[in-house]
Write a protein that holds these residues in place. Sequence first.
Motif, mmCIF file in Angstrom:
data_model
loop_
_atom_site.group_PDB
_atom_site.id
_atom_site.type_symbol
_atom_site.label_atom_id
_atom_site.label_comp_id
_atom_site.label_asym_id
_atom_site.label_seq_id
_atom_site.Cartn_x
_atom_site.Cartn_y
_atom_site.Cartn_z
ATOM 1 N N CYS A 220 1.174 6.280 -5.678
ATOM 2 C CA CYS A 220 1.495 4.848 -5.694
ATOM 3 C C CYS A 220 2.950 4.997 -6.183
ATOM 4 N N ARG B 90 0.639 -1.253 0.137
ATOM 5 C CA ARG B 90 0.197 0.077 0.341
ATOM 6 C C ARG B 90 1.044 1.126 -0.030
ATOM 7 N N HIS B 91 0.657 2.199 -0.491
ATOM 8 C CA HIS B 91 1.103 3.605 -0.720
ATOM 9 C C HIS B 91 1.581 4.215 0.800
ATOM 10 N N SER C 153 -0.897 -0.538 -5.079
ATOM 11 C CA SER C 153 -1.966 -0.170 -4.626
ATOM 12 C C SER C 153 -2.345 0.346 -4.038
ATOM 13 N N HIS C 154 -4.231 1.063 -3.655
ATOM 14 C CA HIS C 154 -4.858 0.920 -2.248
ATOM 15 C C HIS C 154 -5.210 0.227 -1.287
ATOM 16 N N GLU D 133 -7.249 3.878 -7.505
ATOM 17 C CA GLU D 133 -7.744 3.757 -6.283
ATOM 18 C C GLU D 133 -9.600 3.229 -7.134
#
Length: 239
Positions: free
Chosen positions: A60, A8-9, A153-154, A83
Amino acid sequence: MSTVILLRHGKSTANGSGVLAGRTPKVNLDETGQKQAEALVERLSPVPLAELVISPLLRCRQTVGPLAKARGLGRTTEPRLSEVDYGDWTGRELKTLFKEPLWRVVQAHASAAVFPGGEGLAAMQARAVAAVRAHDARISAEHGENAVWLLCSHGDVIKSILADALGQHLDAFQRIVVDPSSISVVRYTETRPFVLRVNDHSGDLAGIVPPKPPAKPKRGKAKAGADAGDAVVGGSTGR
Protein backbone atom coordinates in the motif's frame (compact mmCIF):
# COMPACT_ATOMS: atom_id res chain seq x y z
CA MET A 1 -19.36 14.63 5.47
CA SER A 2 -16.68 14.08 2.82
CA THR A 3 -15.96 11.74 -0.10
CA VAL A 4 -13.50 8.85 0.13
CA ILE A 5 -11.73 7.10 -2.72
CA LEU A 6 -11.19 3.46 -1.77
CA LEU A 7 -8.09 2.32 -3.63
CA ARG A 8 -6.93 -1.28 -3.56
CA HIS A 9 -3.14 -1.56 -3.76
CA GLY A 10 -1.60 -2.38 -7.13
CA LYS A 11 -0.83 -5.90 -8.29
CA SER A 12 1.69 -7.49 -5.94
CA THR A 13 4.17 -10.34 -6.16
CA ALA A 14 1.66 -12.41 -4.17
CA ASN A 15 -1.34 -11.78 -6.45
CA GLY A 16 -1.69 -14.77 -8.75
CA SER A 17 0.97 -16.76 -6.90
CA GLY A 18 -1.54 -19.23 -5.52
CA VAL A 19 -0.51 -18.41 -1.95
CA LEU A 20 -2.49 -16.46 0.65
CA ALA A 21 -0.01 -13.70 1.56
CA GLY A 22 -2.09 -11.90 4.17
CA ARG A 23 0.21 -9.88 6.41
CA THR A 24 3.41 -11.57 5.25
CA PRO A 25 6.07 -8.82 5.38
CA LYS A 26 7.93 -7.46 2.35
CA VAL A 27 5.30 -8.34 -0.25
CA ASN A 28 6.13 -5.84 -3.02
CA LEU A 29 4.33 -4.53 -6.04
CA ASP A 30 5.31 -6.43 -9.15
CA GLU A 31 6.12 -4.71 -12.45
CA THR A 32 2.44 -4.34 -13.34
CA GLY A 33 1.67 -2.95 -9.90
CA GLN A 34 4.44 -0.37 -10.20
CA LYS A 35 2.98 0.83 -13.50
CA GLN A 36 -0.48 0.99 -11.92
CA ALA A 37 0.91 3.13 -9.08
CA GLU A 38 2.53 5.53 -11.53
CA ALA A 39 -0.66 5.75 -13.61
CA LEU A 40 -2.63 6.92 -10.56
CA VAL A 41 -0.91 10.30 -10.74
CA GLU A 42 -2.52 11.13 -14.07
CA ARG A 43 -5.77 9.33 -13.39
CA LEU A 44 -6.43 11.28 -10.20
CA SER A 45 -5.22 14.62 -11.62
CA PRO A 46 -8.79 16.09 -11.82
CA VAL A 47 -9.44 15.28 -8.16
CA PRO A 48 -8.24 17.54 -5.33
CA LEU A 49 -7.08 15.33 -2.48
CA ALA A 50 -7.11 16.48 1.12
CA GLU A 51 -5.27 13.49 2.61
CA LEU A 52 -3.93 9.99 2.02
CA VAL A 53 -4.73 7.33 4.65
CA ILE A 54 -3.18 3.91 4.13
CA SER A 55 -2.72 0.41 5.45
CA PRO A 56 0.73 -0.06 7.01
CA LEU A 57 1.69 -2.88 4.62
CA LEU A 58 4.45 -2.26 2.09
CA ARG A 59 2.36 -2.81 -1.04
CA CYS A 60 0.00 0.00 0.00
CA ARG A 61 2.86 2.38 0.77
CA GLN A 62 4.34 1.63 -2.65
CA THR A 63 1.01 2.13 -4.41
CA VAL A 64 0.48 5.68 -3.14
CA GLY A 65 4.17 6.63 -3.27
CA PRO A 66 4.18 8.31 -6.72
CA LEU A 67 0.89 10.07 -5.98
CA ALA A 68 2.10 11.35 -2.61
CA LYS A 69 5.27 12.68 -4.20
CA ALA A 70 3.43 14.37 -7.07
CA ARG A 71 0.93 16.06 -4.75
CA GLY A 72 3.33 16.82 -1.91
CA LEU A 73 1.07 14.94 0.49
CA GLY A 74 2.04 13.02 3.59
CA ARG A 75 0.60 9.62 4.37
CA THR A 76 -1.35 8.75 7.51
CA THR A 77 -0.80 5.10 8.40
CA GLU A 78 -3.90 3.44 9.87
CA PRO A 79 -3.41 -0.05 11.37
CA ARG A 80 -7.17 -0.68 11.31
CA LEU A 81 -6.98 -0.71 7.50
CA SER A 82 -4.41 -3.51 7.42
CA GLU A 83 -5.01 -6.80 5.61
CA VAL A 84 -7.08 -9.51 7.28
CA ASP A 85 -5.09 -11.43 9.86
CA TYR A 86 -5.44 -14.88 8.32
CA GLY A 87 -3.52 -16.48 11.17
CA ASP A 88 -2.52 -20.08 10.43
CA TRP A 89 -3.77 -19.72 6.86
CA THR A 90 -1.09 -17.12 6.07
CA GLY A 91 1.45 -18.37 3.54
CA ARG A 92 -0.52 -21.50 2.64
CA GLU A 93 -1.41 -22.52 -0.91
CA LEU A 94 -4.95 -21.73 -1.98
CA LYS A 95 -5.35 -25.16 -3.57
CA THR A 96 -5.07 -26.71 -0.12
CA LEU A 97 -7.23 -24.09 1.58
CA PHE A 98 -10.06 -24.86 -0.87
CA LYS A 99 -10.41 -28.21 0.89
CA GLU A 100 -10.78 -26.74 4.39
CA PRO A 101 -14.35 -26.71 5.82
CA LEU A 102 -13.80 -23.05 6.76
CA TRP A 103 -13.45 -22.16 3.08
CA ARG A 104 -17.18 -22.69 2.49
CA VAL A 105 -17.99 -20.62 5.57
CA VAL A 106 -15.86 -17.76 4.21
CA GLN A 107 -17.76 -17.95 0.91
CA ALA A 108 -21.34 -18.29 2.18
CA HIS A 109 -21.43 -17.14 5.81
CA ALA A 110 -18.54 -14.69 6.14
CA SER A 111 -19.81 -13.15 9.37
CA ALA A 112 -19.19 -16.48 11.12
CA ALA A 113 -15.71 -17.02 9.68
CA VAL A 114 -12.82 -16.81 12.15
CA PHE A 115 -9.37 -17.79 10.89
CA PRO A 116 -7.45 -20.15 13.19
CA GLY A 117 -4.83 -18.15 15.04
CA GLY A 118 -6.11 -14.98 13.34
CA GLU A 119 -9.19 -12.77 13.30
CA GLY A 120 -12.79 -13.07 12.17
CA LEU A 121 -14.13 -11.30 9.10
CA ALA A 122 -16.79 -9.60 11.22
CA ALA A 123 -14.07 -8.18 13.48
CA MET A 124 -12.15 -7.03 10.40
CA GLN A 125 -15.21 -5.21 9.06
CA ALA A 126 -15.86 -3.56 12.42
CA ARG A 127 -12.33 -2.16 12.67
CA ALA A 128 -12.23 -1.06 9.02
CA VAL A 129 -15.61 0.68 9.07
CA ALA A 130 -14.76 2.38 12.37
CA ALA A 131 -11.51 3.64 10.84
CA VAL A 132 -13.02 5.00 7.63
CA ARG A 133 -15.84 6.76 9.45
CA ALA A 134 -13.50 8.24 12.06
CA HIS A 135 -11.09 9.60 9.42
CA ASP A 136 -13.99 10.86 7.32
CA ALA A 137 -15.40 12.81 10.25
CA ARG A 138 -11.96 14.20 11.10
CA ILE A 139 -11.18 15.20 7.51
CA SER A 140 -14.61 16.80 7.11
CA ALA A 141 -13.99 18.86 10.25
CA GLU A 142 -10.51 19.90 9.12
CA HIS A 143 -11.02 20.37 5.36
CA GLY A 144 -14.75 20.91 4.94
CA GLU A 145 -17.63 18.72 3.86
CA ASN A 146 -16.63 18.90 0.18
CA ALA A 147 -13.24 17.35 0.89
CA VAL A 148 -12.10 14.29 -1.07
CA TRP A 149 -9.57 11.93 0.46
CA LEU A 150 -7.98 8.65 -0.53
CA LEU A 151 -7.79 5.41 1.43
CA CYS A 152 -5.46 2.64 0.22
CA SER A 153 -6.10 -0.83 1.60
CA HIS A 154 -6.76 -4.46 0.63
CA GLY A 155 -9.42 -6.39 -1.26
CA ASP A 156 -11.44 -7.92 1.57
CA VAL A 157 -11.11 -4.79 3.70
CA ILE A 158 -12.49 -2.55 0.94
CA LYS A 159 -15.24 -5.06 0.12
CA SER A 160 -16.34 -4.99 3.76
CA ILE A 161 -16.43 -1.17 3.76
CA LEU A 162 -18.50 -1.19 0.58
CA ALA A 163 -20.89 -3.77 2.02
CA ASP A 164 -21.46 -1.50 5.01
CA ALA A 165 -21.99 1.53 2.77
CA LEU A 166 -24.50 -0.43 0.68
CA GLY A 167 -26.40 -1.57 3.78
CA GLN A 168 -25.51 -5.12 2.77
CA HIS A 169 -24.93 -7.95 5.24
CA LEU A 170 -21.34 -9.12 5.47
CA ASP A 171 -22.47 -12.61 4.42
CA ALA A 172 -23.00 -11.19 0.92
CA PHE A 173 -19.75 -9.25 0.64
CA GLN A 174 -18.20 -11.89 -1.63
CA ARG A 175 -20.58 -10.64 -4.33
CA ILE A 176 -18.51 -7.45 -4.56
CA VAL A 177 -15.44 -7.44 -6.82
CA VAL A 178 -12.46 -5.21 -5.96
CA ASP A 179 -9.46 -5.78 -8.25
CA PRO A 180 -5.88 -4.62 -7.65
CA SER A 181 -5.52 -0.88 -8.36
CA SER A 182 -9.29 -0.47 -8.75
CA ILE A 183 -11.09 2.56 -7.35
CA SER A 184 -14.38 2.59 -5.48
CA VAL A 185 -15.91 5.79 -4.14
CA VAL A 186 -18.22 6.47 -1.20
CA ARG A 187 -19.68 9.81 -0.15
CA TYR A 188 -20.74 9.91 3.49
CA THR A 189 -23.55 12.13 4.78
CA GLU A 190 -25.20 12.50 8.17
CA THR A 191 -28.03 10.25 6.99
CA ARG A 192 -26.39 7.56 4.88
CA PRO A 193 -23.45 6.78 2.60
CA PHE A 194 -23.78 7.01 -1.18
CA VAL A 195 -21.76 4.56 -3.28
CA LEU A 196 -20.57 6.40 -6.41
CA ARG A 197 -18.15 3.87 -7.96
CA VAL A 198 -17.23 0.20 -7.47
CA ASN A 199 -14.18 -1.55 -8.97
CA ASP A 200 -13.57 1.26 -11.45
CA HIS A 201 -10.44 0.95 -13.62
CA SER A 202 -10.63 3.66 -16.24
CA GLY A 203 -13.59 5.97 -15.72
CA ASP A 204 -13.32 9.76 -15.63
CA LEU A 205 -13.08 10.66 -11.94
CA ALA A 206 -13.82 14.37 -12.29
CA GLY A 207 -17.49 13.64 -11.59
CA ILE A 208 -16.83 12.41 -8.06
CA VAL A 209 -15.74 15.86 -6.88
CA PRO A 210 -18.66 17.39 -4.95
CA PRO A 211 -20.11 20.57 -6.46
CA LYS A 212 -19.67 23.81 -4.60
CA PRO A 213 -22.49 24.28 -2.09
CA PRO A 214 -25.11 26.93 -2.90
CA ALA A 215 -24.94 30.23 -1.09
CA LYS A 216 -26.62 30.13 2.29
CA PRO A 217 -29.94 32.01 2.47
CA LYS A 218 -30.10 35.16 4.52
CA ARG A 219 -31.27 34.85 8.09
CA GLY A 220 -35.01 34.45 8.27
CA LYS A 221 -35.23 33.22 4.70
CA ALA A 222 -34.35 29.57 5.08
CA LYS A 223 -35.30 27.62 2.00
CA ALA A 224 -37.09 24.31 2.34
CA GLY A 225 -35.66 21.46 0.30
CA ALA A 226 -33.99 18.08 0.28
CA ASP A 227 -31.21 17.38 2.76
CA ALA A 228 -27.72 16.43 1.55
CA GLY A 229 -28.37 12.89 2.73
CA ASP A 230 -31.56 12.47 0.69
CA ALA A 231 -31.56 10.31 -2.43
CA VAL A 232 -33.12 11.76 -5.60
CA VAL A 233 -36.51 10.18 -6.30
CA GLY A 234 -36.51 8.97 -9.89
CA GLY A 235 -32.72 8.84 -10.08
CA SER A 236 -29.89 11.32 -10.36
CA THR A 237 -29.82 13.77 -13.27
CA GLY A 238 -26.03 13.44 -13.51
CA ARG A 239 -23.46 16.21 -13.75
